[in-house]
Scaffold this motif. Structure first.
Motif, short mmCIF file in Angstrom:
data_model
loop_
_atom_site.label_atom_id
_atom_site.label_comp_id
_atom_site.label_asym_id
_atom_site.label_seq_id
_atom_site.Cartn_x
_atom_site.Cartn_y
_atom_site.Cartn_z
N GLY A 1 28.50 12.48 5.91
CA GLY A 1 28.32 13.79 6.50
C GLY A 1 29.17 14.82 5.80
O GLY A 1 29.91 14.51 4.86
N ALA A 2 29.06 16.04 6.27
CA ALA A 2 29.85 17.14 5.71
C ALA A 2 30.17 18.12 6.83
O ALA A 2 29.43 18.21 7.82
N LEU A 3 31.27 18.82 6.67
CA LEU A 3 31.70 19.82 7.64
C LEU A 3 32.03 21.12 6.91
O LEU A 3 32.67 21.09 5.86
N LEU A 4 31.58 22.22 7.48
CA LEU A 4 32.04 23.54 7.06
C LEU A 4 32.96 24.00 8.17
O LEU A 4 32.53 24.19 9.31
N CYS A 5 34.24 24.16 7.86
CA CYS A 5 35.23 24.58 8.85
C CYS A 5 35.71 25.98 8.49
O CYS A 5 36.03 26.25 7.34
N THR A 6 35.75 26.86 9.49
CA THR A 6 36.21 28.23 9.26
C THR A 6 37.34 28.55 10.22
O THR A 6 37.51 27.89 11.25
N ASP A 7 38.09 29.59 9.89
CA ASP A 7 39.21 29.98 10.74
C ASP A 7 38.73 30.63 12.04
O ASP A 7 39.48 30.72 13.00
N THR A 8 37.47 31.06 12.08
CA THR A 8 36.93 31.69 13.28
C THR A 8 35.93 30.82 14.02
O THR A 8 35.55 31.13 15.15
N GLY A 9 35.45 29.76 13.38
CA GLY A 9 34.41 28.94 13.97
C GLY A 9 33.01 29.47 13.72
O GLY A 9 32.03 28.89 14.14
N MET A 10 32.91 30.59 13.00
CA MET A 10 31.62 31.21 12.68
C MET A 10 31.31 30.99 11.19
O MET A 10 32.20 30.70 10.40
N TRP A 11 30.01 31.14 10.84
CA TRP A 11 29.61 31.02 9.44
C TRP A 11 30.31 32.11 8.62
O TRP A 11 30.36 33.28 9.06
N TRP B 1 37.81 29.36 4.97
CA TRP B 1 36.82 28.30 5.17
C TRP B 1 37.09 27.16 4.19
O TRP B 1 37.71 27.35 3.15
N VAL B 2 36.63 25.98 4.56
CA VAL B 2 36.74 24.79 3.71
C VAL B 2 35.55 23.88 4.00
O VAL B 2 35.08 23.82 5.13
N VAL B 3 35.05 23.21 2.96
CA VAL B 3 33.95 22.26 3.11
C VAL B 3 34.50 20.86 2.82
O VAL B 3 35.12 20.63 1.78
N PHE B 4 34.30 19.96 3.78
CA PHE B 4 34.70 18.56 3.64
C PHE B 4 33.46 17.69 3.54
O PHE B 4 32.44 17.97 4.17
N HIS B 5 33.55 16.61 2.77
CA HIS B 5 32.52 15.56 2.75
C HIS B 5 33.20 14.28 3.20
O HIS B 5 34.35 14.03 2.86
N TYR B 6 32.48 13.47 3.99
CA TYR B 6 33.04 12.20 4.40
C TYR B 6 31.98 11.11 4.33
O TYR B 6 30.78 11.37 4.45
#
Length: 102
Positions: free
Chosen positions: A87-97, A69-74
Motif C-alpha cells: 500500500g501507500a499513504l499520502l500524509c499531509t500536515d492538514t489531512g487534506m490533499w 506532505w510525505v508519501v510512504f510505500h509499505y
C-alpha cells in the motif's frame, strides 16, 4: 488507524510497532554497524496482532521540502497465516490533499 469493515462500519484500531532501520544485522556486527549501512528513508516495522507477527518494510517515496506532505510505500506479510499486502499513504500536515500537488 481507521479500518472500514466488510459491512461498511468505520472502526479505529491501535497497534504497537517495533521500528528498526532497514539493512538488518549481519552475524558478527552490532546494530549500530548495521544501521550505518542502512539505506536512507527505509525502515522495518513489526507488530503482534492476535498472536500473529506482521513484518513490514516502509519507504519514504517523496516529501515536500517543508514537510507539509510525505508519501510512504509499505509492503508486509504475516507469513505464518499466508497473508501479504502492499500500500501507500499520502500524509499531509492538514489531512487534506496538497494544493500544490502535481
Amino acid at each position: 488507524f481507521k479500518v472500514e469493515t466488510v459491512d461498511g462500519r468505520a472502526v479505529w484500531r491501535r497497534r504497537h510497532y517495533r521500528v528498526r532501520r532497514a539493512g538488518g544485522t549481519q552475524k558478527g556486527t552490532s546494530n549500530h554497524e548495521a544501521d550505518a549501512d542502512a539505506p536512507p528513508g527505509v525502515w522495518m516495522l513489526s507488530t503482534l496482532d492476535n498472536g500473529v507477527i506482521s513484518n513490514e518494510r516502509w519507504t519514504i517515496v517523496d516529501a515536500a521540502d517543508d514537510l507539509s506532505w510525505v508519501v510512504f510505500h509499505y509492503s508486509g506479510a504475516a507469513s505464518v497465516v499466508g497473508q501479504s499486502y502492499v500500500g501507500a499513504l499520502l500524509c499531509t500536515d492538514t489531512g487534506m490533499w496538497p494544493q500544490n500537488a502535481p
